[in-house]
Design a protein around this motif. Sequence first.
Motif, PDB file in Angstrom:
ATOM      1  N   LEU B  87       5.118  -0.609  -9.803  1.00  0.00           N
ATOM      2  CA  LEU B  87       4.217   0.064  -8.996  1.00  0.00           C
ATOM      3  C   LEU B  87       3.742   1.460  -9.481  1.00  0.00           C
ATOM      4  O   LEU B  87       2.693   1.715  -9.150  1.00  0.00           O
ATOM      5  CB  LEU B  87       5.045   0.635  -7.613  1.00  0.00           C
ATOM      6  N   ASP B  92      -0.712  -4.409 -12.701  1.00  0.00           N
ATOM      7  CA  ASP B  92      -0.919  -5.448 -12.126  1.00  0.00           C
ATOM      8  C   ASP B  92      -2.079  -5.196 -11.120  1.00  0.00           C
ATOM      9  O   ASP B  92      -2.234  -4.121 -10.684  1.00  0.00           O
ATOM     10  CB  ASP B  92       0.208  -6.157 -11.413  1.00  0.00           C
ATOM     11  N   SER B  93      -2.899  -6.210 -10.627  1.00  0.00           N
ATOM     12  CA  SER B  93      -3.826  -5.923  -9.628  1.00  0.00           C
ATOM     13  C   SER B  93      -3.217  -5.527  -8.340  1.00  0.00           C
ATOM     14  O   SER B  93      -2.038  -5.777  -7.885  1.00  0.00           O
ATOM     15  CB  SER B  93      -4.666  -7.298  -9.445  1.00  0.00           C
ATOM     16  N   GLU B  94      -4.131  -5.073  -7.379  1.00  0.00           N
ATOM     17  CA  GLU B  94      -3.631  -4.509  -6.051  1.00  0.00           C
ATOM     18  C   GLU B  94      -2.998  -5.740  -5.369  1.00  0.00           C
ATOM     19  O   GLU B  94      -1.969  -5.523  -4.619  1.00  0.00           O
ATOM     20  CB  GLU B  94      -4.592  -3.940  -5.272  1.00  0.00           C
ATOM     21  N   ALA B  95      -3.666  -7.035  -5.329  1.00  0.00           N
ATOM     22  CA  ALA B  95      -3.273  -8.081  -4.549  1.00  0.00           C
ATOM     23  C   ALA B  95      -1.894  -8.312  -4.887  1.00  0.00           C
ATOM     24  O   ALA B  95      -0.841  -8.612  -3.984  1.00  0.00           O
ATOM     25  CB  ALA B  95      -3.980  -9.298  -4.630  1.00  0.00           C
ATOM     26  N   LEU B  97       0.449  -6.476  -6.572  1.00  0.00           N
ATOM     27  CA  LEU B  97       1.428  -5.430  -6.171  1.00  0.00           C
ATOM     28  C   LEU B  97       1.751  -5.401  -4.767  1.00  0.00           C
ATOM     29  O   LEU B  97       2.898  -5.333  -4.062  1.00  0.00           O
ATOM     30  CB  LEU B  97       0.751  -4.046  -6.680  1.00  0.00           C
ATOM     31  N   TYR B  98       0.808  -5.501  -4.096  1.00  0.00           N
ATOM     32  CA  TYR B  98       1.053  -5.873  -2.403  1.00  0.00           C
ATOM     33  C   TYR B  98       1.928  -6.881  -2.022  1.00  0.00           C
ATOM     34  O   TYR B  98       2.868  -6.595  -1.256  1.00  0.00           O
ATOM     35  CB  TYR B  98      -0.347  -6.177  -1.738  1.00  0.00           C
ATOM     36  N   ILE B 101       5.730  -6.126  -2.908  1.00  0.00           N
ATOM     37  CA  ILE B 101       6.380  -5.004  -2.094  1.00  0.00           C
ATOM     38  C   ILE B 101       6.425  -5.749  -0.436  1.00  0.00           C
ATOM     39  O   ILE B 101       7.315  -5.365  -0.039  1.00  0.00           O
ATOM     40  CB  ILE B 101       5.837  -3.798  -2.251  1.00  0.00           C
ATOM     41  N   SER B 102       5.708  -6.704  -0.203  1.00  0.00           N
ATOM     42  CA  SER B 102       5.642  -7.400   1.102  1.00  0.00           C
ATOM     43  C   SER B 102       6.130  -8.513   1.135  1.00  0.00           C
ATOM     44  O   SER B 102       6.735  -9.154   1.988  1.00  0.00           O
ATOM     45  CB  SER B 102       4.364  -7.523   1.614  1.00  0.00           C
ATOM     46  N   GLY B 103       6.607  -9.293   0.065  1.00  0.00           N
ATOM     47  CA  GLY B 103       7.034 -10.886   0.138  1.00  0.00           C
ATOM     48  C   GLY B 103       8.686 -10.913   0.178  1.00  0.00           C
ATOM     49  O   GLY B 103       9.205 -12.183   0.132  1.00  0.00           O
ATOM     50  N   HIS B 109       9.664  -2.774   1.502  1.00  0.00           N
ATOM     51  CA  HIS B 109       8.435  -2.271   1.221  1.00  0.00           C
ATOM     52  C   HIS B 109       8.662  -0.589   1.330  1.00  0.00           C
ATOM     53  O   HIS B 109       8.025   0.358   0.837  1.00  0.00           O
ATOM     54  CB  HIS B 109       7.312  -2.586   2.122  1.00  0.00           C
TER      55      HIS B 109
ATOM     56  N   LYS C 316     -10.330   0.694 -10.268  1.00  0.00           N
ATOM     57  CA  LYS C 316      -8.815   1.237 -10.640  1.00  0.00           C
ATOM     58  C   LYS C 316      -8.765   2.706 -10.539  1.00  0.00           C
ATOM     59  O   LYS C 316      -7.769   3.323 -10.179  1.00  0.00           O
ATOM     60  CB  LYS C 316      -8.537   0.574 -11.959  1.00  0.00           C
TER      61      LYS C 316
ATOM     62  N   LEU F  24       1.387  -0.302   6.220  1.00  0.00           N
ATOM     63  CA  LEU F  24       1.774   0.546   5.112  1.00  0.00           C
ATOM     64  C   LEU F  24       0.979   2.001   5.077  1.00  0.00           C
ATOM     65  O   LEU F  24       1.594   2.799   4.738  1.00  0.00           O
ATOM     66  CB  LEU F  24       1.233  -0.142   3.958  1.00  0.00           C
ATOM     67  N   HIS F 104       3.073 -10.562   8.310  1.00  0.00           N
ATOM     68  CA  HIS F 104       2.548  -9.413   7.137  1.00  0.00           C
ATOM     69  C   HIS F 104       3.767  -9.030   6.313  1.00  0.00           C
ATOM     70  O   HIS F 104       3.488  -8.423   5.272  1.00  0.00           O
ATOM     71  CB  HIS F 104       1.997  -8.295   7.901  1.00  0.00           C
ATOM     72  N   GLY F 105       4.923  -9.510   6.271  1.00  0.00           N
ATOM     73  CA  GLY F 105       5.980  -9.227   5.447  1.00  0.00           C
ATOM     74  C   GLY F 105       6.301  -7.786   5.312  1.00  0.00           C
ATOM     75  O   GLY F 105       7.037  -7.228   4.505  1.00  0.00           O
ATOM     76  N   ASN F 163      -2.706   1.904  -5.055  1.00  0.00           N
ATOM     77  CA  ASN F 163      -2.292   0.816  -6.044  1.00  0.00           C
ATOM     78  C   ASN F 163      -2.164  -0.436  -5.322  1.00  0.00           C
ATOM     79  O   ASN F 163      -2.156  -1.644  -5.931  1.00  0.00           O
ATOM     80  CB  ASN F 163      -1.082   1.070  -6.865  1.00  0.00           C
ATOM     81  N   LEU F 164      -1.857  -0.499  -4.047  1.00  0.00           N
ATOM     82  CA  LEU F 164      -1.460  -1.591  -3.267  1.00  0.00           C
ATOM     83  C   LEU F 164      -2.904  -2.038  -2.415  1.00  0.00           C
ATOM     84  O   LEU F 164      -2.631  -3.119  -1.944  1.00  0.00           O
ATOM     85  CB  LEU F 164      -0.240  -1.087  -2.165  1.00  0.00           C
ATOM     86  N   THR F 165      -3.816  -1.360  -2.607  1.00  0.00           N
ATOM     87  CA  THR F 165      -5.265  -1.575  -1.612  1.00  0.00           C
ATOM     88  C   THR F 165      -6.148  -2.208  -2.333  1.00  0.00           C
ATOM     89  O   THR F 165      -6.695  -1.677  -3.358  1.00  0.00           O
ATOM     90  CB  THR F 165      -5.612  -0.139  -0.894  1.00  0.00           C
ATOM     91  N   ALA F 166      -6.531  -3.367  -1.778  1.00  0.00           N
ATOM     92  CA  ALA F 166      -7.704  -4.082  -2.405  1.00  0.00           C
ATOM     93  C   ALA F 166      -9.006  -3.793  -1.660  1.00  0.00           C
ATOM     94  O   ALA F 166     -10.251  -4.014  -2.214  1.00  0.00           O
ATOM     95  CB  ALA F 166      -7.651  -5.569  -2.531  1.00  0.00           C
TER      96      ALA F 166
END
Lengths: 318, 318, 318, 318, 318, 318
Positions: B87, B92-95, B97-98, B101-103, B109, C316, F24, F104-105, F163-166
Amino acid sequence: MFAHNKRLQYTVRVSESNPGLANLMLEQFGGPQGELAAACRYFTQYLAEDDPGRRDMLIDIATEELSHLEVIGTIVAMLNKGSKAQLAEAVDSEAELYKNISGHGNSSHVTQVLYGGGPALTNSGGQLWSAGYIDSIGDPAADLRSNIAAEARAKIVYERLINLTADPGVKDALGFLMTREISHQQSFEKALYSMQPNFPPGKLPGKPEFTNVYFNMSSGEGDARGPWNTEPTFEFREAEVAVDGGSGLPEVTMTRGEASVSKQAAARLASDPDSNPVTGAMLGMGGADPTAEGIVDAKAAKKKAASSQSAKRGSKTT
Amino acid sequence: MFAHNKRLQYTVRVSESNPGLANLMLEQFGGPQGELAAACRYFTQYLAEDDPGRRDMLIDIATEELSHLEVIGTIVAMLNKGSKAQLAEAVDSEAELYKNISGHGNSSHVTQVLYGGGPALTNSGGQLWSAGYIDSIGDPAADLRSNIAAEARAKIVYERLINLTADPGVKDALGFLMTREISHQQSFEKALYSMQPNFPPGKLPGKPEFTNVYFNMSSGEGDARGPWNTEPTFEFREAEVAVDGGSGLPEVTMTRGEASVSKQAAARLASDPDSNPVTGAMLGMGGADPTAEGIVDAKAAKKKAASSQSAKRGSKTT
Amino acid sequence: MFAHNKRLQYTVRVSESNPGLANLMLEQFGGPQGELAAACRYFTQYLAEDDPGRRDMLIDIATEELSHLEVIGTIVAMLNKGSKAQLAEAVDSEAELYKNISGHGNSSHVTQVLYGGGPALTNSGGQLWSAGYIDSIGDPAADLRSNIAAEARAKIVYERLINLTADPGVKDALGFLMTREISHQQSFEKALYSMQPNFPPGKLPGKPEFTNVYFNMSSGEGDARGPWNTEPTFEFREAEVAVDGGSGLPEVTMTRGEASVSKQAAARLASDPDSNPVTGAMLGMGGADPTAEGIVDAKAAKKKAASSQSAKRGSKTT
Amino acid sequence: MFAHNKRLQYTVRVSESNPGLANLMLEQFGGPQGELAAACRYFTQYLAEDDPGRRDMLIDIATEELSHLEVIGTIVAMLNKGSKAQLAEAVDSEAELYKNISGHGNSSHVTQVLYGGGPALTNSGGQLWSAGYIDSIGDPAADLRSNIAAEARAKIVYERLINLTADPGVKDALGFLMTREISHQQSFEKALYSMQPNFPPGKLPGKPEFTNVYFNMSSGEGDARGPWNTEPTFEFREAEVAVDGGSGLPEVTMTRGEASVSKQAAARLASDPDSNPVTGAMLGMGGADPTAEGIVDAKAAKKKAASSQSAKRGSKTT
Amino acid sequence: MFAHNKRLQYTVRVSESNPGLANLMLEQFGGPQGELAAACRYFTQYLAEDDPGRRDMLIDIATEELSHLEVIGTIVAMLNKGSKAQLAEAVDSEAELYKNISGHGNSSHVTQVLYGGGPALTNSGGQLWSAGYIDSIGDPAADLRSNIAAEARAKIVYERLINLTADPGVKDALGFLMTREISHQQSFEKALYSMQPNFPPGKLPGKPEFTNVYFNMSSGEGDARGPWNTEPTFEFREAEVAVDGGSGLPEVTMTRGEASVSKQAAARLASDPDSNPVTGAMLGMGGADPTAEGIVDAKAAKKKAASSQSAKRGSKTT
Amino acid sequence: MFAHNKRLQYTVRVSESNPGLANLMLEQFGGPQGELAAACRYFTQYLAEDDPGRRDMLIDIATEELSHLEVIGTIVAMLNKGSKAQLAEAVDSEAELYKNISGHGNSSHVTQVLYGGGPALTNSGGQLWSAGYIDSIGDPAADLRSNIAAEARAKIVYERLINLTADPGVKDALGFLMTREISHQQSFEKALYSMQPNFPPGKLPGKPEFTNVYFNMSSGEGDARGPWNTEPTFEFREAEVAVDGGSGLPEVTMTRGEASVSKQAAARLASDPDSNPVTGAMLGMGGADPTAEGIVDAKAAKKKAASSQSAKRGSKTT
């Protein structure tokens, strides 16, 4: 289902208005060792308890604690009854009313100004009651011990309040409430020990090589021995690192990607141990050249300080 | 004075990054039954304890709990080490990383976004640690019982974490920490029972007519008897009001001035039981004439409802 | 005094274990709009209430809310009954148990690991119940309005839970609990409006020149008019400073000593507006000469940024 | 977007330093009924509100409450201005400074020692402000009622402060702030009743057989009747269990595996109702044989106690 | 691993029992700027720190803060030692004991009644310590700045306590503790500035068009200029909405289903701006016809009020 | 006085409903590093600040932070707008709605069920905002450092959210908010360093013999040296007890009465180190003779354990 009778479990007789005493009583109304905590503790355990005997006992005692909450809350209300109306009706001057709420040497002003003289779910210092006071975790071998301890604590706080109370009616009612904690503790003890085994609590045994060891973690003058760290129950050992026989140093296996990004972060955030940077504190020393910095000669200062120490103690410049 | 050795009391070996597991471990770091609560509990008791034996025991165990706080905190740090850097560096991409932290199906999170993967003094749900978790009251007969209960609770929570942990190194270290709770409980038990008498705690005796009474406050199906409400320890009595023999109604003596201003306040604030006022709710019933009000014929509605009850259960209109 | 019957006020029938749903139900057990808050709210008001009618009503409803707390707590206990034993007995593998407590997409892991599946006095996110949720202040014209609002809120939260619940027995019981909030709100409304006058609450009148003024504090697109800021009730005025006709600047008269020491403190702590100090941030800009500092040409940067804005959005580097 | 004008909405004139009064004023700065709570309440509702009229009203009033927070905070600052500098500069002796911060009969020492005389977001007892004070739930029929109640509470607390304040300038400013609560309450009332229907709040109707029932849950002396529990609005019923017509006993369907593991846990944790175990309390009775236990003859003790009760009341041994 | 030596890092010598002073000292034991907060802050950062230099420094200072917690806690215990036994043994009369705990002009009654004279993890007003006091977020460029600030705050609170303390031994020990904060601040400063660059913290650069802009959000008398809002660092700009060049109005794209259900909710909950509803407040005005409503002629009232304003200020009717 | 413009300081454009992302974002709305904390921090400092330059700067930045609170809160509201109406209108099935709020985890279920989709003053885990997050103490040399640190922390949390937002619009607005923290930090730095001297903060100098000493409190592997513990700033010393040259043991002088009652309490509460009492734990060991107690031969068990350790790791019995 609960039902209520408008008579109290124990009669409350108050000799005179006393907002200062009222405020102290809040300790057992909305304080951590008070009756709401007790009632909530046993009631929530009751809801999840499957054992028929414990289940019945828990709701019996929870219901009695609610009735005690009513007794202690009624004491607070009676002690505040006069001052409550005085502030609401404001027939006295501002100065008199101000003196009334501030003259008790404790936090009773909160009860008056914020809660209007009503019993509030705070302790005697105004700290709001919180469910963090309740330590139930859903295992009877732990929860019954928690209940035993809670009754012991409540007994002591009632004893302190009794010691501080000169009003005979209030003292009498507090005596009843204190006595019931003794009785409840005995019930929880019987319930705990009629469940066998109850020690260690839970199902998993401990690691046998550490179950009966006492580590002497604090050294020096005052080391003491007693049954709590002695044979036959305990092997007494000096503290040591890595009692498992390992290195005592943490390890984690990371994926290659994780390791690489960790290294990258470490490099970005590294402090340079060989630098001697100008700092913000140096910039703030006022007038001094921020790029130069002379160490206060700490050793010299120390000697000088030691020689003058008795004189200096307590002086304005510390 | 405390000193520190950078090796752990027990070696921590973590197999792989696992932020979800890390989050659960916070329960014993910053949760109510965790090691900070334990260390603070014994350390604060130590400071005020005068008995030499208990004093030494309390600081020995407090120091060990601090060392356990370090072990469990290190487990959290190791389990989070990979994700923390991901983080921070955002390679990595935002998706991705999201998702990272949410999985984990729990509140990890918070640990990542707010605390950057560091061990935080919260429980596994993000609830901040509070000194309300510590129930020391400055009396050894109460505090030692509180300590016994606290160790029992901590033992159980460690057992649950062990049951949930597949990583062998983490499981091993948790086993050590759990075991030490068993040992500490035994020390506190020895300390309690080597102080005689310790029951009832404190100095004041109870009112003898209520010390061994059990009030049956909850009636009906499920009433049960056992050693907790039976002879020889207890007299079993049905609940009754005013067990003191009084009226069960509260009384307070007020000064003439207080009584008069109380009466004045009561008159100003009286509700009229004989009125039938139009209310805000009636104004809000929408379209209906706010000055008329027909009672929903509750009895009729009830009969109708009863007849159709099984059908209706779970339907959208409740 | 309270008494208890071990039958519920409303029968709870749960179709199957569902720890995720159990966790949501905590919202009305230990959440801010839940039954403990309701019971405590009315019970504490009862204790200090002198009006006979309101006093009786408050304890009737308080007692019913306690009985509702039991109903919702029982729902939680039943929904958790299976999973609770699974974690305690640990007959399944660690991986299965871990999945069990983490797979519900909400904070149910806290309920399981910390509270052992018992109903805890937290909301559905694990936030501990606090007496800060109770807003009673000891004046009936305020407290009855607070009670009306509290019932309205509880009704809505129950409605949301009903909308989320597919289990017909749970849905049915929630429907009962929701309905009772409607009934209680009506009782509090009747009690409020049978006390006349009840507006404005309290005894002191307002300053007439400001009682019916609406200040338009927010300007621009979206300004709206309605009965809340319009004649005949309100005079609509634009916001202005010092509506009292004074300077709008604070004043205090201090003694000579106070004034002198205040001046001394101000001098010691003054910032020099004419300086341009080297700062810690400048020292930390990395490699740049900390004594030189070129302003980022913000206007130029802004123009450049504006021209490339649509392209850059979401990139980014922000 | 917010903007600010350095003049106050109402001019603050303070006659003399008064840290004790300053501390009481914190009740409306950082207390539960204070201006921060009000501003946050309306501002957060504004953000999620879609109705244009309510949206505009909410931000108008939120902005005014922020401006009131500034007024009350300025009063605190002015009342503390002298004492603040005295502690910072320490020109007086320790004894005088100690007396200064401790002599006000309320908790003003916290304001001085911890907050340095600045307005802190606590109530007058030092309780930290918490978002738990804000009860918005995102439904206008509930939130507007909550706002109405909040304004009523704030009006009363201001009235109490006015009754306690002799300083004419402070009293005048408090009067303005109190008056605005009256005005705001009227706006929220207009907004509520211009939304029709608004009762019951939400979309789901209640179960008709329980919507207009009043259960008499508290019996005995003091039972009262009034419009809140009487026709035409209410059917008055005595409390009964299982009003749904069921058994009043909870049920849950578990899978075979869950049932089996539940049974296993129950067996492991069962209390034996037929045992009479030696308990920890018995071990702690001091000197007595822990394996024998004579019941205190509670009935005899009770008689004896009753006969001597009036004499004993208030005596040292309770 | 921690170890402990039963001697203190600094000798504590207390001249006489002083429960009032003891209570003030709690500010640095369980208060927000106290030693527990300091120790927890550095210890938790240590656990997650990878940089070897900072890691070692953090645990060195954390361990010293724990040792300071012991020093300040010992001061509390010594100051309370006499009064603690007095309440426990109750050899004095109730009146004397009551006076003892209430006569210190601060919240020391909580320490005595609830905590039995032991050092409690609260501040001097009884507010429970909370992990919300710790602001570590797992990034060294932020955390080191937080540590620098924390040391500065602790230094000031110690200075205030020193100014209030006449007991020379207590004053001497406080002087040591205060001094160490100065030293620790310097260490954190060195660690921050030896990490280059450290500003801005983190990895992402700011948007260049806003990094060096100062918005003048507050207008009017008192506007000031200084290096914090002036070239060469800052471009000074007046506040403006939508600095991005957009509309300043929020937008969201919803699915067709979401939009439709949103519209449905809005219609159900709409307030009618053209209505003039009878409100609950109108019903509560007492005696007045609730369907009629005459606006208080606010403008006239204002004029009248203005003319009589100086007379009225401070009068009982506000 | 505050005023408001219904346009935002920065335009918010949200691409699609996303309740998980909304949740978040709460971190910067009601979390410890969020905008409410920032606004309250600077606003309360403003109220007590006497220096004209700092006073103006504080209210400028406080007002901007309030405007940022509006931006981040608007982002939350937009992301939740669709789901909010879905739960309120309940046009979907229970199962779908349940999945919506749980899928949404993270802890978004709290936002939906309790707060109805509105921005709540909690962090992303549902922890209620508390004034304990604000560390202002009324001294500018401390408070400005606290502000610098707070801006640094907020910058980092925004960076993590970016970083977490697309969603490009959300990312863009977050970028603006993050950037402003950089700018504000620079203003606070300039204000701090234009006040000279600012180090050490406050008026009292430290004890010179301890101001520049670094105590090496943690020994062993990992000891490191750097500018933070090295000359020219620091004298590096090994940890030692009683650095004042005294005994390191606490002393208090008590009156004869206090000493006597202390002795009495100690005698009453003494533990007997030479006893070996039967304990509650022994009673609970189940079946074993509670009066006998064989020490688990810990040394033997340890050897046995060591030999089988690798095998046992991770096994069910720990």
